[in-house]
Write a protein that holds these residues in place. Structure first.
Motif, PDB file in Angstrom:
ATOM      1  N   HIS A  26       0.805  -1.259   0.172  1.00 28.03           N
ATOM      2  CA  HIS A  26       0.176  -0.078  -0.072  1.00 28.03           C
ATOM      3  C   HIS A  26       0.962   1.191  -0.003  1.00 28.03           C
ATOM      4  O   HIS A  26       2.196   1.017   0.187  1.00 28.03           O
ATOM      5  N   GLU A  68      -7.678  -3.214   2.441  1.00 27.56           N
ATOM      6  CA  GLU A  68      -8.107  -3.704   3.715  1.00 27.56           C
ATOM      7  C   GLU A  68      -8.082  -2.914   4.814  1.00 27.56           C
ATOM      8  O   GLU A  68      -7.336  -1.593   4.795  1.00 27.56           O
ATOM      9  N   HIS A  70      -6.493  -1.709   8.348  1.00 31.53           N
ATOM     10  CA  HIS A  70      -5.806  -1.985   9.287  1.00 31.53           C
ATOM     11  C   HIS A  70      -5.552  -0.981  10.606  1.00 31.53           C
ATOM     12  O   HIS A  70      -5.449   0.282  10.260  1.00 31.53           O
ATOM     13  N   GLN A  71      -6.094  -1.142  11.464  1.00 25.25           N
ATOM     14  CA  GLN A  71      -6.275  -0.688  12.629  1.00 25.25           C
ATOM     15  C   GLN A  71      -7.065   0.918  12.179  1.00 25.25           C
ATOM     16  O   GLN A  71      -6.519   2.040  12.695  1.00 25.25           O
ATOM     17  N   ARG A  75      -6.007   0.651   3.951  1.00 26.64           N
ATOM     18  CA  ARG A  75      -4.917   0.668   3.295  1.00 26.64           C
ATOM     19  C   ARG A  75      -5.414  -0.030   1.960  1.00 26.64           C
ATOM     20  O   ARG A  75      -6.088  -1.001   1.524  1.00 26.64           O
ATOM     21  N   TYR A  77      -3.926  -1.644  -1.582  1.00 25.00           N
ATOM     22  CA  TYR A  77      -2.520  -2.273  -2.088  1.00 25.00           C
ATOM     23  C   TYR A  77      -2.483  -2.336  -3.553  1.00 25.00           C
ATOM     24  O   TYR A  77      -3.587  -2.727  -4.277  1.00 25.00           O
TER      25      TYR A  77
END
Lengths: 118, 118
Positions: A26, A68, A70-71, A75, A77
DNA sequence: CACGATATCTTGTCTCCCGATATATGATGT
DNA sequence: ACATCATATATCGGGAGACAAGATATCGTG
């Protein structure tokens, strides 16, 4: 989309493609990988990255792999395509010719100068 | 004049410096030499050349060697300076790191893909 | 609860490559 | 004789792209 655009890659585009050879990454991951693969000498600016990514996507050299979270942060990719790998290989070849020309001539120059100065 | 400007060289500037390592050359001679050293793949445009030459001169990487009249036409010869040779060597080194990173990763990718495809 | 790191994207500016143009002379071809 | 092309210099406008800065949002840390 313009798959046939085989204009020369910019240096930044070259580095982004190189960062994506191993695995999809990403945006921020690409920036970090470029810094790593250039021995910390090239820091890709975030404003530069997205412009490069847009152009590479339009030319079909990279494509969106997946997204996706993430936290809590999205992100996005990107993945290297086969034409992207081919373009990178061609550009590496082209640069390699230039580098060899420069280094061999510089070596000859150093030899010549040290001979005269000795 | 700004001798301390160690910004990265553009590709065209890199090629002009390389063409001047052997011996002083004039404008058209530089264009021809660049075409030769890049295996005929890079043709430096005449409009590009003089801009590059001006910037390299301002940065002290090249300097005017001499002028001569050849068959009624003025030729202005430029010479590589020591800072110019150093800048070219540094840039060749930097590019070489990038090229090696790209080629080694591409090789690994090819191995990986041929393994899965076999 | 402020601040920094992570994460995306947009915008304005500035550098610089390139094509076109201008000018001039020598060589070549018809 | 005359047009045309190669050589040789230089300038100018347009456009591409790199970069700094800012907008927006979430999480972790102090």
């Amino acid at each position: 989309m313009c798959l046939m655009a085989n204009r020369a890659l910019t240096e930044q585009a070259f580095l982004v493609l190189t960062a994506l050879v191993d695995e999809p990454r990403h945006g921020y991951g690409i920036v970090g990988e470029v810094e790593r693969l250039s021995d910390g000498r090239m820091r890709l600016r975030i404003g530069t990255l997205y412009g490069v990514l847009d152009r590479l996507t339009a030319d079909g050299l990279v494509e969106l792999d997946h997204e996706e979270v993430h936290q809590g942060r999205l992100r996005r990719y990107y993945r290297l395509t086969d034409p992207g790998a081919a373009a990178l290989a061609a550009e590496a070849d082209r640069l390699s010719v230039h580098v060899r020309a420069a280094t061999s001539r510089l070596r000859a120059r150093r030899d010549r100068l040290s001979e005269g100065g000795a």
